[in-house]
Design a protein around this motif. Structure first.
Motif, PDB file in Angstrom:
ATOM      1  N   PHE A  30       0.808  -1.212   0.000  1.00  0.00           N
ATOM      2  CA  PHE A  30       0.000   0.000   0.000  1.00  0.00           C
ATOM      3  C   PHE A  30       0.847   1.271   0.000  1.00  0.00           C
ATOM      4  N   PRO A  31       1.863   1.391   0.867  1.00  0.00           N
ATOM      5  CA  PRO A  31       2.655   2.633   0.815  1.00  0.00           C
ATOM      6  C   PRO A  31       3.402   2.814  -0.505  1.00  0.00           C
ATOM      7  N   ALA A  32       3.923   1.731  -1.066  1.00  0.00           N
ATOM      8  CA  ALA A  32       4.599   1.844  -2.368  1.00  0.00           C
ATOM      9  C   ALA A  32       3.588   2.215  -3.443  1.00  0.00           C
ATOM     10  N   GLY A  33       2.407   1.637  -3.362  1.00  0.00           N
ATOM     11  CA  GLY A  33       1.341   1.990  -4.298  1.00  0.00           C
ATOM     12  C   GLY A  33       0.962   3.453  -4.203  1.00  0.00           C
ATOM     13  N   LEU A  34       0.889   3.989  -2.980  1.00  0.00           N
ATOM     14  CA  LEU A  34       0.570   5.414  -2.805  1.00  0.00           C
ATOM     15  C   LEU A  34       1.646   6.301  -3.424  1.00  0.00           C
ATOM     16  N   GLU A  35       2.887   5.903  -3.264  1.00  0.00           N
ATOM     17  CA  GLU A  35       3.984   6.682  -3.843  1.00  0.00           C
ATOM     18  C   GLU A  35       3.897   6.669  -5.366  1.00  0.00           C
ATOM     19  N   LEU A  36       3.643   5.497  -5.932  1.00  0.00           N
ATOM     20  CA  LEU A  36       3.515   5.396  -7.393  1.00  0.00           C
ATOM     21  C   LEU A  36       2.243   6.080  -7.888  1.00  0.00           C
ATOM     22  N   LEU A  37       1.209   6.088  -7.074  1.00  0.00           N
ATOM     23  CA  LEU A  37      -0.016   6.810  -7.427  1.00  0.00           C
ATOM     24  C   LEU A  37       0.276   8.308  -7.512  1.00  0.00           C
ATOM     25  N   GLY A  38       1.055   8.820  -6.588  1.00  0.00           N
ATOM     26  CA  GLY A  38       1.458  10.223  -6.648  1.00  0.00           C
ATOM     27  C   GLY A  38       2.241  10.529  -7.915  1.00  0.00           C
ATOM     28  N   GLU A  39       3.107   9.616  -8.296  1.00  0.00           N
ATOM     29  CA  GLU A  39       3.891   9.790  -9.520  1.00  0.00           C
ATOM     30  C   GLU A  39       2.976   9.773 -10.740  1.00  0.00           C
ATOM     31  N   ALA A  40       2.006   8.854 -10.748  1.00  0.00           N
ATOM     32  CA  ALA A  40       1.056   8.773 -11.861  1.00  0.00           C
ATOM     33  C   ALA A  40       0.216  10.045 -11.957  1.00  0.00           C
ATOM     34  N   CYS A  41      -0.156  10.621 -10.821  1.00  0.00           N
ATOM     35  CA  CYS A  41      -0.886  11.899 -10.813  1.00  0.00           C
ATOM     36  C   CYS A  41      -0.035  13.000 -11.433  1.00  0.00           C
ATOM     37  N   ASP A  42       1.242  13.012 -11.103  1.00  0.00           N
ATOM     38  CA  ASP A  42       2.152  14.001 -11.682  1.00  0.00           C
ATOM     39  C   ASP A  42       2.233  13.843 -13.200  1.00  0.00           C
ATOM     40  N   VAL A  43       2.264  12.595 -13.677  1.00  0.00           N
ATOM     41  CA  VAL A  43       2.318  12.337 -15.116  1.00  0.00           C
ATOM     42  C   VAL A  43       1.069  12.892 -15.797  1.00  0.00           C
ATOM     43  N   LEU A  44      -0.103  12.602 -15.227  1.00  0.00           N
ATOM     44  CA  LEU A  44      -1.347  13.112 -15.823  1.00  0.00           C
ATOM     45  C   LEU A  44      -1.380  14.640 -15.816  1.00  0.00           C
ATOM     46  N   THR A  45      -0.956  15.230 -14.713  1.00  0.00           N
ATOM     47  CA  THR A  45      -0.944  16.691 -14.608  1.00  0.00           C
ATOM     48  C   THR A  45      -0.024  17.299 -15.656  1.00  0.00           C
ATOM     49  N   GLN A  46       1.152  16.710 -15.842  1.00  0.00           N
ATOM     50  CA  GLN A  46       2.087  17.209 -16.850  1.00  0.00           C
ATOM     51  C   GLN A  46       1.537  17.026 -18.258  1.00  0.00           C
ATOM     52  N   ALA A  47       0.631  16.039 -18.421  1.00  0.00           N
ATOM     53  CA  ALA A  47       0.020  15.802 -19.732  1.00  0.00           C
ATOM     54  C   ALA A  47      -1.226  16.678 -19.938  1.00  0.00           C
ATOM     55  N   GLY A  48      -1.499  17.555 -18.968  1.00  0.00           N
ATOM     56  CA  GLY A  48      -2.620  18.481 -19.111  1.00  0.00           C
ATOM     57  C   GLY A  48      -3.925  18.006 -18.516  1.00  0.00           C
ATOM     58  N   GLN A  49      -3.909  16.891 -17.784  1.00  0.00           N
ATOM     59  CA  GLN A  49      -5.114  16.387 -17.138  1.00  0.00           C
ATOM     60  C   GLN A  49      -5.031  16.690 -15.645  1.00  0.00           C
ATOM     61  N   GLN A  50      -5.731  17.716 -15.209  1.00  0.00           N
ATOM     62  CA  GLN A  50      -5.699  18.133 -13.811  1.00  0.00           C
ATOM     63  C   GLN A  50      -6.256  17.036 -12.914  1.00  0.00           C
ATOM     64  N   VAL A  51      -5.550  16.688 -11.861  1.00  0.00           N
ATOM     65  CA  VAL A  51      -5.991  15.699 -10.885  1.00  0.00           C
ATOM     66  C   VAL A  51      -6.299  16.436  -9.590  1.00  0.00           C
ATOM     67  N   THR A  52      -7.520  16.272  -9.094  1.00  0.00           N
ATOM     68  CA  THR A  52      -7.906  16.924  -7.841  1.00  0.00           C
ATOM     69  C   THR A  52      -7.548  16.033  -6.657  1.00  0.00           C
ATOM     70  N   GLN A  53      -7.564  16.619  -5.472  1.00  0.00           N
ATOM     71  CA  GLN A  53      -7.308  15.841  -4.269  1.00  0.00           C
ATOM     72  C   GLN A  53      -8.376  14.764  -4.096  1.00  0.00           C
ATOM     73  N   GLU A  54      -9.608  15.099  -4.404  1.00  0.00           N
ATOM     74  CA  GLU A  54     -10.702  14.130  -4.298  1.00  0.00           C
ATOM     75  C   GLU A  54     -10.468  12.946  -5.243  1.00  0.00           C
ATOM     76  N   GLU A  55     -10.020  13.229  -6.460  1.00  0.00           N
ATOM     77  CA  GLU A  55      -9.738  12.151  -7.416  1.00  0.00           C
ATOM     78  C   GLU A  55      -8.583  11.277  -6.933  1.00  0.00           C
ATOM     79  N   TYR A  56      -7.563  11.900  -6.342  1.00  0.00           N
ATOM     80  CA  TYR A  56      -6.450  11.137  -5.781  1.00  0.00           C
ATOM     81  C   TYR A  56      -6.955  10.217  -4.671  1.00  0.00           C
ATOM     82  N   ASN A  57      -7.760  10.766  -3.753  1.00  0.00           N
ATOM     83  CA  ASN A  57      -8.275   9.971  -2.638  1.00  0.00           C
ATOM     84  C   ASN A  57      -9.110   8.803  -3.138  1.00  0.00           C
ATOM     85  N   GLU A  58      -9.969   9.054  -4.134  1.00  0.00           N
ATOM     86  CA  GLU A  58     -10.794   7.996  -4.707  1.00  0.00           C
ATOM     87  C   GLU A  58      -9.917   6.951  -5.396  1.00  0.00           C
TER      88      GLU A  58
END
Length: 184
Positions: free
Chosen positions: A90-118
């Motif tokens: 789970f903690p490694a998954g959370l770290e990689l989830l944060g990285e994946a959010c950064d990738v989407l954001t850099q690609a122009g897809q805004q990720v909200t905190q609510e979307e991250y939590n979900e």
């Protein structure tokens, strides 16, 4: 234009400090898993698959959860000595989830905190399903983990809107069912 960027960023995802989720003695393991996952994510061989994930029409939380679980399963299969220790999943998954959010954001897809939590809740449930762990046990563990160290609170963001959290009072959700499964 700077004003528009600031307005969009208000509800934007902020990567949480996952330290509260890492069991003592597993810090090094979680760091190695995260580094291995990022190595795969950014490898030239994965470029097309990464682009396909980014361009997927799925809802952002589902897209994130499925991509990270797939990556974690790949890492688990490649791990020497019987796979990734359960305590580190789970903690490694959370770290990689944060990285994946950064990738989407850099690609122009805004990720909200609510979307991250979900996405984090969905990732936890999907990972359990893929590993054959009972959903009630997974949700109990997720609630315990989320209650003990809320990633949103650690990221100085408000927690997800309780009205959007699954519970038995909302139609379409059974007790312990994650909303991510509805979208699948």
């Amino acid at each position: 234009m700077a004003i528009m960027d600031k307005a969009r960023a208000r509800g934007a995802f902020k990567r949480p400090d996952i330290g509260g989720f890492i069991p003592k003695g597993m810090e090094d393991t979680v760091q190695r898993i995260s580094a291995a996952g990022q190595k795969i994510m950014y490898s030239p061989d994965m470029r097309e698959e990464l682009m396909a994930e980014i361009q997927s029409e799925e809802a952002i939380p589902l897209k994130l959860a499925k991509a990270v679980v797939g990556l974690m399963l790949t890492l688990d299969q490649q791990a020497k000595g019987g796979g990734i220790p359960e305590e580190a999943l789970f903690p490694a998954g959370l770290e990689l989830l944060g990285e994946a959010c950064d990738v989407l954001t850099q690609a122009g897809q805004q990720v909200t905190q609510e979307e991250y939590n979900e996405a984090a809740r969905g990732m936890f449930v999907l990972m359990g399903q893929k590993l054959g762990i009972d959903q009630d046990q997974m949700m109990g563990a997720a609630e315990q983990a989320m209650g003990g160290a809320d990633p949103a609170a650690q990221g100085d963001q408000a927690p997800a809107d309780p009205e959007n959290d699954p519970d038995d009072s909302q139609p379409g959700h059974e007790q312990g069912e994650a909303p991510i499964e509805e979208q699948a």
